[in-house]
Scaffold this active site. Structure first.
Site, PDB file in Angstrom:
ATOM      1  N   ASN A  12      -1.736   6.214  -5.662  1.00  0.00           N
ATOM      2  CA  ASN A  12      -2.422   5.988  -6.873  1.00  0.00           C
ATOM      3  C   ASN A  12      -3.650   6.342  -6.815  1.00  0.00           C
ATOM      4  O   ASN A  12      -4.508   5.878  -6.045  1.00  0.00           O
ATOM      5  CB  ASN A  12      -2.136   4.290  -7.231  1.00  0.00           C
ATOM      6  CG  ASN A  12      -2.973   4.030  -8.317  1.00  0.00           C
ATOM      7  OD1 ASN A  12      -3.483   4.943  -9.070  1.00  0.00           O
ATOM      8  ND2 ASN A  12      -3.033   2.618  -8.478  1.00  0.00           N
ATOM      9  N   LYS A  14      -5.838   6.498  -8.992  1.00  0.00           N
ATOM     10  CA  LYS A  14      -6.875   5.669  -9.965  1.00  0.00           C
ATOM     11  C   LYS A  14      -7.493   6.677 -10.579  1.00  0.00           C
ATOM     12  O   LYS A  14      -7.079   7.535 -10.920  1.00  0.00           O
ATOM     13  CB  LYS A  14      -7.556   4.672  -9.232  1.00  0.00           C
ATOM     14  CG  LYS A  14      -6.447   3.742  -8.203  1.00  0.00           C
ATOM     15  CD  LYS A  14      -7.370   2.710  -7.692  1.00  0.00           C
ATOM     16  CE  LYS A  14      -6.259   1.700  -6.910  1.00  0.00           C
ATOM     17  NZ  LYS A  14      -6.557   0.337  -6.407  1.00  0.00           N
ATOM     18  N   HIS A  99      -0.714  -2.668 -13.241  1.00  0.00           N
ATOM     19  CA  HIS A  99      -1.617  -2.411 -12.240  1.00  0.00           C
ATOM     20  C   HIS A  99      -2.659  -3.835 -12.450  1.00  0.00           C
ATOM     21  O   HIS A  99      -2.986  -4.058 -13.693  1.00  0.00           O
ATOM     22  CB  HIS A  99      -2.281  -1.246 -11.915  1.00  0.00           C
ATOM     23  CG  HIS A  99      -3.007  -1.360 -10.785  1.00  0.00           C
ATOM     24  ND1 HIS A  99      -4.154  -1.764 -10.540  1.00  0.00           N
ATOM     25  CD2 HIS A  99      -2.682  -0.660  -9.382  1.00  0.00           C
ATOM     26  CE1 HIS A  99      -4.529  -1.608  -9.133  1.00  0.00           C
ATOM     27  NE2 HIS A  99      -3.649  -0.888  -8.351  1.00  0.00           N
ATOM     28  N   GLU A 101      -5.641  -3.704 -11.845  1.00  0.00           N
ATOM     29  CA  GLU A 101      -6.981  -3.404 -12.434  1.00  0.00           C
ATOM     30  C   GLU A 101      -6.769  -3.070 -13.952  1.00  0.00           C
ATOM     31  O   GLU A 101      -7.651  -3.584 -14.841  1.00  0.00           O
ATOM     32  CB  GLU A 101      -7.479  -2.116 -11.833  1.00  0.00           C
ATOM     33  CG  GLU A 101      -7.778  -2.334 -10.501  1.00  0.00           C
ATOM     34  CD  GLU A 101      -7.627  -1.177  -9.484  1.00  0.00           C
ATOM     35  OE1 GLU A 101      -7.381  -0.103  -9.876  1.00  0.00           O
ATOM     36  OE2 GLU A 101      -7.779  -1.398  -8.357  1.00  0.00           O
ATOM     37  N   GLU A 169       1.168  -6.059  -4.957  1.00  0.00           N
ATOM     38  CA  GLU A 169      -0.040  -5.808  -4.769  1.00  0.00           C
ATOM     39  C   GLU A 169      -1.113  -6.954  -4.841  1.00  0.00           C
ATOM     40  O   GLU A 169      -1.582  -7.510  -5.901  1.00  0.00           O
ATOM     41  CB  GLU A 169      -0.531  -4.763  -5.558  1.00  0.00           C
ATOM     42  CG  GLU A 169       0.395  -3.424  -5.454  1.00  0.00           C
ATOM     43  CD  GLU A 169      -0.780  -2.262  -6.034  1.00  0.00           C
ATOM     44  OE1 GLU A 169      -0.840  -1.422  -4.910  1.00  0.00           O
ATOM     45  OE2 GLU A 169      -1.317  -2.127  -6.945  1.00  0.00           O
ATOM     46  N   GLY A 175      -8.328  -2.314  -2.076  1.00  0.00           N
ATOM     47  CA  GLY A 175      -9.756  -2.024  -1.755  1.00  0.00           C
ATOM     48  C   GLY A 175     -10.539  -2.648  -0.975  1.00  0.00           C
ATOM     49  O   GLY A 175     -11.920  -2.273  -0.824  1.00  0.00           O
ATOM     50  N   SER A 214      -4.913  -1.989   0.503  1.00  0.00           N
ATOM     51  CA  SER A 214      -5.295  -1.701   2.001  1.00  0.00           C
ATOM     52  C   SER A 214      -4.281  -1.261   2.926  1.00  0.00           C
ATOM     53  O   SER A 214      -4.324  -1.263   4.095  1.00  0.00           O
ATOM     54  CB  SER A 214      -6.156  -2.840   2.416  1.00  0.00           C
ATOM     55  OG  SER A 214      -7.368  -2.985   1.694  1.00  0.00           O
TER      56      SER A 214
HETATM   57  P1  13P Z   1      -5.932   0.417  -2.008  1.00  0.00           P
HETATM   58  O1  13P Z   1      -4.816   1.166  -1.145  1.00  0.00           O
HETATM   59  O2  13P Z   1      -7.224   1.284  -2.042  1.00  0.00           O
HETATM   60  O3  13P Z   1      -6.259  -1.015  -1.388  1.00  0.00           O
HETATM   61  O4  13P Z   1      -5.275   0.054  -3.455  1.00  0.00           O
HETATM   62  C1  13P Z   1      -4.010  -0.202  -3.533  1.00  0.00           C
HETATM   63  C2  13P Z   1      -3.533  -0.132  -4.984  1.00  0.00           C
HETATM   64  O5  13P Z   1      -4.440  -0.994  -5.948  1.00  0.00           O
HETATM   65  C3  13P Z   1      -2.739   0.755  -5.133  1.00  0.00           C
HETATM   66  O6  13P Z   1      -2.276   0.726  -6.532  1.00  0.00           O
END
Ligand code: 13P
Length: 251
Positions: A12, A14, A99, A101, A169, A175, A214
């Site tokens: 992803n 983002k 997601h 976010e 997640e 992150g 992560s």
């Molecule tokens: P990270 O791997 O950067 O922690 O992000 C995970 C994520 O949100 C994938 O959708």
């Protein structure tokens, strides 16, 4: 990982990536086509602006391209939004929905996430439906309850017939470099599997359950070996071909 489920490693990106970033996809494509074929499905979900251009590089290497969100309607007066049929038209085969976010930044509810998943399925694509608790919810002992509610309300009834992917997640692991213990991941994925089987019967056994948060080369082998972890949704590490390839090799 369950032997009868082909794992999926999905990146992803983002809100990262310009056309110049596609050299990472060229690099990943060359890693994937130069050695033994991967034992998992590999996907990348770039910003929508890159879907078509990425697909031209990714498709010949067997990399599936996906999107990160869609509107629940197929078309209409929704300035700035993209529909699932449009994403399909651009070459997407997967769409991430719900997601954390988006649940946070855009106040997306389980109900809206379910409608988006239905729109993705109606367009003939596969949704990756995300669930996960916040740190406060975990510390309050509510992780299971929160994730169960999200799963029940975000996964549409169509999952009884059509292909959906679930991504667990934990919000606090995204992150941050933090990950749950393997025991905690195992417990959550077992609970997700049990709920899917309770709702969808034998079909529930076949739904891929991804772990995200992560995930990186250093922890991929351990996490991807956990029962009912059928792959990963990778954020930061998916931006670099070498890191993503290391995770793919661990799968
Ligand atoms: P990270 O791997 O950067 O922690 O992000 C995970 C994520 O949100 C994938 O959708």
């Amino acid at each position: 990982m369950a032997q009868n489920i082909t794992p999926l490693i999905a990146g992803n990106w983002k809100m990262n990536g310009l056309r110049v970033s596609l050299f990472e996809v060229e690099k990943l494509a060359s890693h994937l086509t130069s050695g033994e074929p991967p034992r998992c499905t590999v996907a990348l979900c770039p910003p929508a602006t890159l879907i078509a251009a990425m697909n031209r590089i990714a498709a010949p290497a067997g990399i599936v391209v996906g999107a990160q969100d869609c509107h629940p309607a197929a078309s209409g007066a929704h300035t700035g939004d993209l529909s699932a049929p449009m994403l399909a038209d651009a070459g997407a085969q997967l769409v991430i929905v719900g997601h954390s976010e988006r649940r946070t930044d855009h106040h997306e509810t389980d109900e809206l996430v379910r409608q988006k998943a239905q729109a993705v399925l109606a367009a003939g694509l596969t949704p990756i439906i995300c669930v996960g608790e916040t740190l406060a919810e975990r510390e309050a002992g509510r992780a299971d309850a929160v994730v169960s509610r999200q799963l029940a309300a975000s996964v549409p009834e169509e999952a009884a017939e059509l292909d959906v992917v679930i991504a667990y997640e934990p919000v606090w692991a995204i992150g941050t470099g933090l990950t749950p213990t393997s025991a905690d991941i195992a417990q959550m994925h077992k609970s997700l599997r049990d709920q899917l089987v309770a709702r969808f019967g034998a079909k529930g056994e076949t739904i891929r359950l991804l772990y995200g948060g992560s995930l990186k080369p250093a922890n991929a082998r351990e996490i991807l070996a956990i029962a009912h972890v059928n792959g990963g949704l990778v954020g930061g590490a998916s931006l670099l071909a070498d890191d993503l390839f290391a995770i793919i090799s661990a799968a």
